[in-house]
Design a protein around this motif. Structure first.
Motif, PDB file in Angstrom:
ATOM      1  N   UNK A   2      29.625  97.247  29.263  1.00 44.94           N
ATOM      2  CA  UNK A   2      30.839  97.481  30.098  1.00 44.94           C
ATOM      3  C   UNK A   2      31.063  96.984  31.625  1.00 44.94           C
ATOM      4  N   UNK A   3      30.010  97.448  32.281  1.00 47.31           N
ATOM      5  CA  UNK A   3      29.692  96.922  33.966  1.00 47.31           C
ATOM      6  C   UNK A   3      29.396  95.417  33.895  1.00 47.31           C
ATOM      7  N   UNK A   4      28.762  94.919  33.187  1.00 48.77           N
ATOM      8  CA  UNK A   4      28.165  93.652  32.723  1.00 48.77           C
ATOM      9  C   UNK A   4      29.557  92.946  32.610  1.00 48.77           C
ATOM     10  N   UNK A   5      30.366  93.025  31.579  1.00 48.71           N
ATOM     11  CA  UNK A   5      31.486  92.249  31.176  1.00 48.71           C
ATOM     12  C   UNK A   5      32.539  92.545  32.427  1.00 48.71           C
ATOM     13  N   UNK A   6      32.697  93.541  32.889  1.00 51.03           N
ATOM     14  CA  UNK A   6      33.598  93.552  34.164  1.00 51.03           C
ATOM     15  C   UNK A   6      33.134  92.610  35.328  1.00 51.03           C
ATOM     16  N   UNK A   9      33.909  89.160  34.149  1.00 50.08           N
ATOM     17  CA  UNK A   9      35.176  88.852  34.343  1.00 50.08           C
ATOM     18  C   UNK A   9      35.765  88.609  35.896  1.00 50.08           C
ATOM     19  N   UNK A  10      35.178  89.406  36.725  1.00 51.85           N
ATOM     20  CA  UNK A  10      35.572  89.246  38.120  1.00 51.85           C
ATOM     21  C   UNK A  10      34.908  87.950  38.793  1.00 51.85           C
ATOM     22  N   UNK A  16      37.854  80.738  39.251  1.00 54.16           N
ATOM     23  CA  UNK A  16      39.010  80.135  39.167  1.00 54.16           C
ATOM     24  C   UNK A  16      39.883  80.004  40.387  1.00 54.16           C
ATOM     25  N   UNK A  17      40.043  81.298  41.060  1.00 56.06           N
ATOM     26  CA  UNK A  17      40.988  81.434  42.140  1.00 56.06           C
ATOM     27  C   UNK A  17      40.521  80.647  43.450  1.00 56.06           C
TER      28      UNK A  17
END
Length: 53
Positions: A2-6, A9-10, A16-17
């Protein structure tokens, strides 16, 4: 996991930003070199794996 996917994503949102698309190939090359070094124990790169430690 879960930490890796988070993190991914960030990281994707950051790219992108801030329009930093040139960072993606750099990250890909670093990850590939890391995998080659770690997963190939019989290579000539093995001594360099222990240098930072």
């Amino acid at each position: 996991m879960g930490a890796m996917s988070s993190f991914l994503n960030k990281y994707g949102q950051f790219l992108r930003n801030n329009k930093k698309y040139w960072l993606m190939p750099v990250l890909l090359v670093v990850v590939l070199l890391l995998l080659v070094t770690v997963l190939n124990p019989g290579s000539s790169m093995t001594p360099f794996r222990y240098t930072p430690f």
